[in-house]
Scaffold this active site. Structure first.
Site, PDB file in Angstrom:
ATOM      1  N   GLY A  87       0.850  -1.181   0.131  1.00 19.88           N
ATOM      2  CA  GLY A  87      -0.094  -0.189  -0.052  1.00 19.88           C
ATOM      3  C   GLY A  87       1.093   1.280   0.017  1.00 19.88           C
ATOM      4  N   SER A  88       0.347   2.498   0.551  1.00 18.14           N
ATOM      5  CA  SER A  88       1.139   3.645   0.532  1.00 18.14           C
ATOM      6  C   SER A  88       2.126   3.586   1.702  1.00 18.14           C
ATOM      7  CB  SER A  88       0.000   4.769   0.950  1.00 18.14           C
ATOM      8  OG  SER A  88      -0.457   4.585   2.228  1.00 18.14           O
ATOM      9  N   GLU A 135       5.909  -3.576   0.810  1.00 17.22           N
ATOM     10  CA  GLU A 135       5.970  -2.999  -0.474  1.00 17.22           C
ATOM     11  C   GLU A 135       5.124  -1.965  -0.617  1.00 17.22           C
ATOM     12  OE1 GLU A 135       7.781  -4.477  -2.594  1.00 17.22           O
ATOM     13  OE2 GLU A 135       8.092  -6.558  -2.028  1.00 17.22           O
ATOM     14  N   GLY A 181       2.446   2.176   5.408  1.00 14.46           N
ATOM     15  CA  GLY A 181       3.600   0.988   5.835  1.00 14.46           C
ATOM     16  C   GLY A 181       4.240   1.507   6.898  1.00 14.46           C
ATOM     17  N   CYS A 209       2.169   0.401  -8.660  1.00 14.06           N
ATOM     18  CA  CYS A 209       3.221   0.874  -8.055  1.00 14.06           C
ATOM     19  C   CYS A 209       4.542   1.028  -8.800  1.00 14.06           C
ATOM     20  CB  CYS A 209       3.360  -0.106  -6.755  1.00 14.06           C
ATOM     21  SG  CYS A 209       3.669  -1.854  -7.170  1.00 14.06           S
TER      22      CYS A 209
END
Length: 517
Positions: free
Chosen positions: A247-248, A269, A252, A303
């Site tokens: 995610g963002s 990630e 994270g 991403c």
């Protein structure tokens, strides 16, 4: 199910995936404990309601974890090659259901049908990889300094792996983690994105059927659903030794701090701000193809999407003009129509972020050279379709320094040697994917060297988007440092143990220490 959705053949898709009875939200069906608030899934393609599921409550969550703990005691005893056989059967089901599952991914998330099929193919590929891996979970042997001793290391299952995935790859990223975790002997608890709950339930049902047919406990594969509060249940839970979160960067950092506070492990990630460097010796045709797909594929919601194009001044105008011409050819519309290149953004909040980015690049001194905007009228009723845009900008602009999760490409100019371009590329907080377009061997090798790209992925003469499962996937800096998928990424799903065996009648100590009784 609305008439529009039926026109897209989704009623048959839901039937094929055993999802038809959850359209009204009365039940999420077997294999999924949930009694919370209703989550409605609307397609960004046409705004139609696909179905409803229930969110996971605290009581549901505790029931799920108990099922996973119980299943782990059974699953870890099974030899790894036998676990690989279960993954092979799961893979057979994915192959059989590739078309309907790919179509549901496309319809619920908004990516093109080809990309939806490609995402399911990624699931198939990682399962193939995992089946082979099930016979190769190797350790090392080493010589002991003590006579009559043998040393080696081995890997054991970790336990329960918590997986938090994002809407943009609603099934592939789960499978990257799950296929490897399963052959490693772990059970998985998956929090799929609340924006794409139907595909999560579909995958859970496919897996659950396979486990049931093999008389294995359903807790090996578990699904929970809801917003960040459900994610917090996982990150705070000491029963989950590993949290894999996609995610963002903002998300994270929260996950990392929470899990580190209990000394758990994380696989992160997070955001990307990916660039392609274009040198004077680049193949311009291939550059344009790679840059356009990287920038507009999945409507800029990967991403690994190309955010920045760093072009040498000698070829800047040539590349700029070629890009403008290419963007004129883009067809935007229903992603299930394979004639279209670009589908919708995931929802209207994403549209707001897209508009905000275009406003900010102008406010900070940039120039839009391919106009953006929200599309309206027939075929665009969902309000989620936007035009891919290109803006001339500077790398230091605040908006350029952040990840814009939308089809906005920032065109940057550099002069001098390739080191100047590499410096621009690296001068952002994120470090996921990168690429250079050049036919100069020295430039390519410099880009791949220790003084080159600081990203986890560095490509030559291909774009930033589209990783194969054979290599480890992940990035550095604010991308989080995690590695998933291929190579030796399997090791994070296991605990390492060093063993020493004494097969003599003596008991010598290491380092020559004497301790006589």
């Amino acid at each position: 199910m609305s008439k529009k959705a039926k026109d897209f053949g989704m009623a048959q898709v839901l039937k094929d995936l055993d999802l038809q009875e959850i359209n009204d939200g009365t039940s999420t069906g077997k294999y999924f404990f949930a009694q919370g608030e209703i989550i409605e899934s609307y397609s960004p393609v046409d705004g139609a309601l696909i179905g409803k599921v229930k969110a996971t409550t605290q009581a549901d969550y505790d029931k799920t974890i108990s099922a996973a703990e119980k299943a782990f005691k059974v699953w870890r005893k099974m030899p790894a090659p036998q676990r690989g056989e279960i993954v092979r059967q799961f893979n057979d089901e994915l192959r059989r259901l590739k078309e309907p599952l790919g179509k549901l991914v496309s319809y619920e998330m908004g990516k093109s049908y080809q990309e939806g099929l490609g995402e399911v193919q990624e699931m198939i590929d990682i399962c193939d990889f995992a089946v082979g891996l099930s016979r190769q979970l190797h350790g090392l042997t080493m010589h002991s300094e003590r006579p009559g001793h043998r040393m080696y290391e081995q890997y054991h299952p970790l336990g329960i792996v918590g997986i938090i995935s994002a809407f943009n790859f609603p099934v592939a990223v789960w499978s990257w983690n799950t296929a490897l975790a399963w052959v490693c002997g772990d059970c998985t608890v998956w929090k799929g994105s609340e924006k794409t709950p139907m595909v999560s339930v579909a995958c859970q049902r496919i897996a659950a059927r396979v486990f049931a047919e093999n008389n294995l406990p359903e807790g090996i594969s578990c699904l929970i659903t809801g917003d960040y509060k459900v994610g917090e249940m996982m990150t705070k839970d000491e029963r989950i030794p590993l949290i894999s979160a996609t995610g963002s960067t903002r998300m994270g950092k929260i996950v990392a701090q929470e899990v580190a506070g209990r000394l758990g492990k994380t696989l992160l990630e997070l955001g990307g701000n990916n660039a392609i460097i274009v040198t004077p010796e680049a193949d311009i045709k291939n550059t344009v193809i790679g840059a356009v797909f990287g920038a507009v594929g999945t409507c800029g919601q990967r991403c690994t999407s190309t955010r920045r194009l760093i072009v040498h001044e000698e070829v800047y105008d040539q590349v700029k003009n070629a890009l403008v011409d290419a963007y004129k050819q883009l067809r935007i519309g229903n992603p299930l129509d394979e004639n279209n290149h670009v589908g919708p953004l995931i929802d209207k909040d994403a549209v707001k972020n897209y508009n905000r980015a275009l406003e900010q690049v102008l406010a900070q001194g940039g120039k839009v050279i391919v106009d953006g905007g929200v599309l309206e009228g027939e075929g665009y009723e969902s309000g989620c379709y936007v035009k891919p845009a290109i803006a001339e900008a500077e790398n230091h602009f605040e908006i350029v320094q952040h990840e814009t999760f939308a089809p906005v490409l920032y065109l940057l100019k550099y002069s001098g040697n390739v080191e100047n371009a590499i410096e621009k590329q690296n001068n952002v907080r994120q470090g996921l994917s990168s690429a250079i377009m050049t036919n100069n061997l020295r430039e390519a090798e410099l880009f791949l060297s220790a003084q080159g790209s600081d990203c986890g992925i560095a490509n030559v003469n291909i774009g930033t988007s589209g990783a194969e499962i054979g290599g480890a996937f992940g990035g550095e800096k604010e991308t989080g440092g995690g590695r998933e998928s291929g190579s030796d990424a399997w090791k994070i799903y296991m605990r390492r143990q060093t063993n020493t065996i004494n097969y003599t009648t003596e008991l010598p100590l290491a380092q020559g220490i004497k301790f006589d009784l």
